[in-house]
Design an enzyme around this catalytic site. Structure first.
Site, PDB file in Angstrom:
ATOM      1  N   HIS A  21       0.762  -1.213  -0.081  1.00  0.00           N
ATOM      2  CA  HIS A  21      -0.188  -0.073  -0.034  1.00  0.00           C
ATOM      3  C   HIS A  21       0.863   1.294  -0.231  1.00  0.00           C
ATOM      4  O   HIS A  21       1.997   1.294   0.131  1.00  0.00           O
ATOM      5  CB  HIS A  21      -0.957  -0.288   1.190  1.00  0.00           C
ATOM      6  CG  HIS A  21      -0.302  -0.140   2.453  1.00  0.00           C
ATOM      7  ND1 HIS A  21       0.472   0.847   2.886  1.00  0.00           N
ATOM      8  CD2 HIS A  21      -0.432  -1.065   3.457  1.00  0.00           C
ATOM      9  CE1 HIS A  21       0.925   0.395   4.310  1.00  0.00           C
ATOM     10  NE2 HIS A  21       0.464  -0.820   4.576  1.00  0.00           N
ATOM     11  N   HIS A  24       3.917   1.409   2.370  1.00  0.00           N
ATOM     12  CA  HIS A  24       5.357   1.022   1.752  1.00  0.00           C
ATOM     13  C   HIS A  24       5.952   2.186   0.921  1.00  0.00           C
ATOM     14  O   HIS A  24       7.079   1.882   0.926  1.00  0.00           O
ATOM     15  CB  HIS A  24       5.004  -0.272   1.064  1.00  0.00           C
ATOM     16  CG  HIS A  24       4.224  -1.404   1.973  1.00  0.00           C
ATOM     17  ND1 HIS A  24       3.214  -1.916   1.724  1.00  0.00           N
ATOM     18  CD2 HIS A  24       4.855  -2.042   3.087  1.00  0.00           C
ATOM     19  CE1 HIS A  24       2.809  -2.893   2.740  1.00  0.00           C
ATOM     20  NE2 HIS A  24       3.806  -2.944   3.546  1.00  0.00           N
ATOM     21  N   CYS A 128      -0.309 -11.873  20.270  1.00  0.00           N
ATOM     22  CA  CYS A 128      -1.128 -11.520  19.169  1.00  0.00           C
ATOM     23  C   CYS A 128      -0.435 -11.895  17.972  1.00  0.00           C
ATOM     24  O   CYS A 128       0.667 -11.804  17.691  1.00  0.00           O
ATOM     25  CB  CYS A 128      -1.133 -10.069  19.017  1.00  0.00           C
ATOM     26  SG  CYS A 128      -1.968  -9.437  17.507  1.00  0.00           S
ATOM     27  N   CYS A 131       0.461  -9.491  15.469  1.00  0.00           N
ATOM     28  CA  CYS A 131       1.675  -8.702  15.736  1.00  0.00           C
ATOM     29  C   CYS A 131       2.783  -9.552  15.745  1.00  0.00           C
ATOM     30  O   CYS A 131       4.006  -9.379  15.735  1.00  0.00           O
ATOM     31  CB  CYS A 131       1.711  -7.796  16.945  1.00  0.00           C
ATOM     32  SG  CYS A 131       0.307  -6.729  16.884  1.00  0.00           S
ATOM     33  N   CYS A 145      -5.219  -6.274  21.170  1.00  0.00           N
ATOM     34  CA  CYS A 145      -4.213  -5.837  20.570  1.00  0.00           C
ATOM     35  C   CYS A 145      -4.616  -4.602  20.063  1.00  0.00           C
ATOM     36  O   CYS A 145      -5.458  -4.243  19.329  1.00  0.00           O
ATOM     37  CB  CYS A 145      -3.869  -6.724  19.652  1.00  0.00           C
ATOM     38  SG  CYS A 145      -2.542  -5.887  18.418  1.00  0.00           S
ATOM     39  N   HIS A 148      -4.405  -4.520  16.235  1.00  0.00           N
ATOM     40  CA  HIS A 148      -5.430  -5.239  15.354  1.00  0.00           C
ATOM     41  C   HIS A 148      -6.613  -5.514  16.022  1.00  0.00           C
ATOM     42  O   HIS A 148      -7.850  -5.989  15.383  1.00  0.00           O
ATOM     43  CB  HIS A 148      -4.750  -6.796  15.508  1.00  0.00           C
ATOM     44  CG  HIS A 148      -3.648  -6.619  14.455  1.00  0.00           C
ATOM     45  ND1 HIS A 148      -2.159  -6.933  15.019  1.00  0.00           N
ATOM     46  CD2 HIS A 148      -3.510  -7.224  13.205  1.00  0.00           C
ATOM     47  CE1 HIS A 148      -1.480  -6.786  14.080  1.00  0.00           C
ATOM     48  NE2 HIS A 148      -2.024  -7.147  12.871  1.00  0.00           N
ATOM     49  N   LYS A 305      -5.385   4.689  10.411  1.00  0.00           N
ATOM     50  CA  LYS A 305      -4.266   4.188  10.132  1.00  0.00           C
ATOM     51  C   LYS A 305      -4.656   3.113   8.791  1.00  0.00           C
ATOM     52  O   LYS A 305      -5.868   2.642   8.790  1.00  0.00           O
ATOM     53  CB  LYS A 305      -3.834   3.140  11.150  1.00  0.00           C
ATOM     54  CG  LYS A 305      -2.532   2.598  11.013  1.00  0.00           C
ATOM     55  CD  LYS A 305      -2.063   1.528  12.077  1.00  0.00           C
ATOM     56  CE  LYS A 305      -1.037   0.313  11.428  1.00  0.00           C
ATOM     57  NZ  LYS A 305      -0.812  -0.692  12.376  1.00  0.00           N
ATOM     58  N   LYS A 308      -5.911  -3.447   6.201  1.00  0.00           N
ATOM     59  CA  LYS A 308      -6.835  -3.981   5.368  1.00  0.00           C
ATOM     60  C   LYS A 308      -8.199  -4.169   6.365  1.00  0.00           C
ATOM     61  O   LYS A 308      -9.330  -4.138   5.663  1.00  0.00           O
ATOM     62  CB  LYS A 308      -6.235  -5.667   5.410  1.00  0.00           C
ATOM     63  CG  LYS A 308      -5.365  -5.793   3.855  1.00  0.00           C
ATOM     64  CD  LYS A 308      -5.503  -7.103   3.401  1.00  0.00           C
ATOM     65  CE  LYS A 308      -4.525  -7.962   4.543  1.00  0.00           C
ATOM     66  NZ  LYS A 308      -4.222  -9.130   4.035  1.00  0.00           N
TER      67      LYS A 308
END
Ligand SMILES: [Zn+2]
Length: 507
Positions: A21, A24, A128, A131, A145, A148, A305, A308
């Site tokens: 995405h 990156h 998690c 992570c 978490c 997530h 943030k 997905k």
């Protein structure tokens, strides 16, 4: 390349459990600008990126997709390699952590760790999977978490641990003395406050079962697979064939006999692991340390943030298709904070593109070259003095680039463009020409400042900058930045080429 100063820079290596995405892209582009800039300074640069393929996340994603792990990983690793190419990222190598050279190198690093620093311990914790991190109760948000928003699993097993606590004082000293220079300052302070709170030892292996047999085996213990940090972090040296103690490793990492420049680029989410864990491991293994770590923020979409699970992922290709590669690079560097989080929207990006590239750099280039065509028959007039303060511009440029403040670099470029535009409006060369006055002086000043602007743009928007260099009839292979930033180097009588549209208007 033998006597050139060596320079090493890396990006962090992403997991390959999803599409790349724009987050990156930002890191690739930031590191690329630094790599290109240092090559322009005449250094022998090694610029590396890669993919983290040994993570349990990858195994889970492959299972979910109903694919063989290897097949799945190959597919996604390729997507990252394609993106690197499509963003014009000038990598010298791309390491995949499933490669043999990585396995051997990671195992060598493990074997070099001080034996007193590794111990086996029964461990029970809140884990998690997303992570791949054990959380303390107080780190969770509503029992979940924080990354997530999922409840961690309770996992119990026997693992190897690394005595990070032993290196707390040493790391603190490295940070304070800037022997390990963390940019920006607030990330360094964050690391120092972790140290103040007391560093906990961390797990460096997991059971073969929990790892599903996927990953780098711990040397001399078949029951254990290396945990993500020793494995993934060692990519920075395994890419240099650390296992073989290769010349490449000696040249670019050890850099004996010169002031070392070994730089990691990474996002804030993994700063703890790079500033503390990685340094602790290297100290224990008596391997030279990186000299700088540049830590960027995240790109957010409407304040959220990118994730997905939020369904707000923007593919870099959406930007590349709409604006082109160079404009995408320019936007991400110029409009998104280099250090803090920055928000993205297509609306803002459209505005930025039109203001700074269509009406900015693009229009200015075309104005100047058109004047040269009209008034001086596409020939560079005799040399004239600088009216734009290019000397100060370069001082700022170098300072900002060397401190990774890409946003300021571009701000200064944009304001130089605005100054030159202002100069044209004030001088009105078209009126002078009409009145039969000499416009050679003005045209030289404009062409020469365009040369300066183009040089400054070379690491940032390489393909466009090279196109302008062609129009200015400047040979690419003669470029070495320090020798080119004096005023008056554009030779008179140089034959110029017709201008082209660099940044088309959005439809
Ligand atoms: Zn998580």
């Amino acid at each position: 390349m033998k006597n050139m100063k060596k320079f090493y820079i890396s990006t962090s290596i992403p997991y390959v459990n999803g599409e790349p995405h724009i987050g990156h892209s930002l890191e690739f582009i930031q590191a690329d600008v630094v790599a290109r800039y240092n090559r322009l300074l005449g250094k022998d640069v090694f610029f590396v990126s890669g993919t983290d393929e040994n993570s349990l996340k990858n195994v889970q994603s492959a299972n979910k997709a109903g694919q063989e792990v290897k097949e799945y990983i190959d597919e996604y690793a390729q997507k990252f390699q394609d993106l690197v190419k499509d963003l014009d990222i000038s990598l010298d190598d791309f390491i995949r952590t499933t490669e043999d050279r990585h396995f051997k190198g990671a195992q060598k690093l493990w074997s070099l760790l001080d034996k007193d620093d590794i111990y086996k311990k029964k461990y029970k914790g809140l884990y998690c999977v997303g992570c791949e991190v054990f959380y303390n109760e107080d780190e969770l948000e509503d029992g979940c978490c924080p990354e997530h928003k999922k409840e961690p699993e309770i996992v119990e097993e026997e693992n190897y641990f690394f005595k990070l606590s032993k290196y707390a004082d040493q790391i603190k000293e490295l940070l304070n003395s800037k022997e390990l220079n963390i940019i920006p300052e607030n990330r360094k302070n964050e690391a120092l406050s972790f140290i103040e709170k007391g560093l906990e030892d961390f797990s460096i292996s997991r059971s073969v079962e929990r790892a599903h047999g996927w990953g780098v085996p711990v040397p001399e213990d078949e029951s254990q697979i290396m945990y993500v940090w020793v494995d993934a972090l060692s990519n920075y040296i395994t890419a240099l064939d650390f296992a073989e103690d290769s010349q490449k490793y000696q040249d670019y990492w050890v850099q004996a006999g010169q002031e070392r420049e070994v730089i990691h680029t990474l996002g804030k989410g993994i700063s703890r692991f790079h500033v503390l864990y990685w340094i602790g491991l290297l100290l224990s293994a008596k391997v030279p340390l990186p000299t700088q770590e540049f830590i960027h923020g995240y790109i957010t979409i409407n304040g959220e943030k990118i994730s997905k699970s939020f369904g707000n992922v923007i593919a870099p290709y959406e930007l590349i298709e709409r604006y082109g590669v160079d404009a995408t690079r320019f936007y991400l560097l110029g409009a998104i904070s280099s250090f803090q989080d920055g928000d993205f929207s297509f609306e803002k990006c459209d505005e930025y593109y039109t203001a700074n590239l269509v009406n900015g750099v693009g229009n200015l280039t075309s104005r100047i070259l058109t004047m040269a065509e009209k008034y001086t028959k596409n020939l560079v007039p005799p040399v004239e003095h600088d009216v734009f303060g290019t000397e100060d511009f370069w001082v700022e440029y170098k300072k900002d680039l060397e401190s990774f403040d890409f946003q300021r670099v571009i701000k200064n470029i944009n304001s130089l463009v605005a100054r030159v535009d202002g100069f044209i409006s004030e001088q009105k060369p078209w009126e002078k020409a009409k009145a039969g006055e000499d416009v050679n002086k003005v045209v030289y000043q404009l062409l020469e400042v365009l040369r300066h602007l183009t040089l400054a743009l070379l690491p940032i928007i390489p393909s466009t900058a090279n196109q302008i260099l062609v129009q200015l009839n400047i040979e690419k292979n003669t470029l070495k930045l320090n020798e080119l930033t004096s005023w008056g180097l554009l030779k008179s009588h140089t034959q110029l080429k017709k201008s082209k549209i660099l940044f088309p208007r959005l439809i």
